[in-house]
Design a protein around this motif. Structure first.
Motif, short mmCIF file in Angstrom:
data_model
loop_
_atom_site.label_atom_id
_atom_site.label_comp_id
_atom_site.label_asym_id
_atom_site.label_seq_id
_atom_site.Cartn_x
_atom_site.Cartn_y
_atom_site.Cartn_z
N MET A 8 0.94 -1.25 0.04
CA MET A 8 0.16 0.08 0.02
C MET A 8 0.97 1.08 -0.06
N CYS A 9 0.43 2.19 -0.96
CA CYS A 9 1.22 3.50 -0.87
C CYS A 9 0.67 4.37 0.50
N VAL A 10 1.80 4.88 1.14
CA VAL A 10 1.55 5.51 2.34
C VAL A 10 0.63 6.99 1.97
N SER A 11 0.90 7.50 0.84
CA SER A 11 0.15 8.66 0.57
C SER A 11 -1.15 8.35 0.07
N CYS A 12 -1.51 7.60 -1.09
CA CYS A 12 -2.87 7.55 -1.58
C CYS A 12 -3.73 6.35 -0.91
N ARG A 13 -2.95 5.29 -0.48
CA ARG A 13 -3.48 4.25 0.25
C ARG A 13 -3.95 3.40 -0.71
N LEU A 47 5.85 3.86 -1.79
CA LEU A 47 5.02 5.32 -2.48
C LEU A 47 4.97 4.84 -3.81
N CYS A 48 3.96 5.57 -4.52
CA CYS A 48 3.70 5.35 -5.97
C CYS A 48 4.75 6.32 -6.53
N ARG A 49 4.87 5.71 -7.84
CA ARG A 49 6.09 6.47 -8.75
C ARG A 49 5.33 7.64 -9.27
N SER A 52 2.87 13.48 -7.87
CA SER A 52 1.75 13.87 -6.94
C SER A 52 1.54 13.14 -5.46
N CYS A 53 1.92 11.80 -5.65
CA CYS A 53 1.97 10.92 -4.41
C CYS A 53 3.08 11.32 -3.48
N ILE A 54 4.32 11.54 -3.90
CA ILE A 54 5.60 11.94 -3.46
C ILE A 54 5.63 13.21 -2.53
ZN LIG Z 1 0.19 6.73 -4.06
#
Ligand SMILES: [Zn+2]
Length: 95
Positions: A8-13, A47-49, A52-54
Motif C-alpha cells: 500500500m502506498c502511504v500517500s494515496c493508500r 510510495l507510488c512512482r 503527486s503522491c510523493i
Molecule cells: Zn500513491
C-alpha cells in the motif's frame, strides 16, 4: 498462478504491485533513504512512482507515521529530491 505481492502506498493508500512502488527505508542512524533494491534492511514504506503522491506524502508527513519515526523537513526534502530526480531519469530513458 503466482501471486504478485501487493503493497500500500502511504500517500494515496492504494494497493499496487510491489514492483510498481518505490520503497523507502529508515536506516539505523534514523535517516530516510530510497531503496532501489526493495531489499534493504529496516522499516520500509512504499510510495507510488508519481510526483503527486510523493509530494503529497512529504507534505502530510505520513511517512513519519508509517515509519513511526519523526523526520525533519530537510530529510523529507532530500528524499523527495532524490526520488524525483530518479523518476525524471527513468522517464527520460523511456522516451
Ligand atoms: Zn500513491
Amino acid at each position: 498462478m503466482k501471486k504478485i505481492p501487493q503493497r500500500m502506498c502511504v500517500s494515496c493508500r492504494e494497493r499496487r504491485n510491489k514492483k510498481d512502488l518505490l520503497r523507502v527505508v529508515l536506516s539505523e542512524d534514523g535517516n530516510i533513504i530510497y531503496d532501489p533494491t526493495g531489499k534493504a534492511p529496516g522499516r520500509g514504506a512504499y510510495l507510488c512512482r508519481q510526483q503527486s503522491c510523493i509530494m503529497t506524502e512529504l507534505k502530510a508527513h505520513r511517512l513519519s507515521k508509517g515509519l513511526k519515526q519523526s523526520l525533519t523537513d530537510d530529510q523529507l526534502k532530500a528524499l523527495a529530491d532524490e526520488i524525483l530526480a530518479l523518476c525524471a531519469e527513468e522517464k527520460a530513458l523511456e522516451e
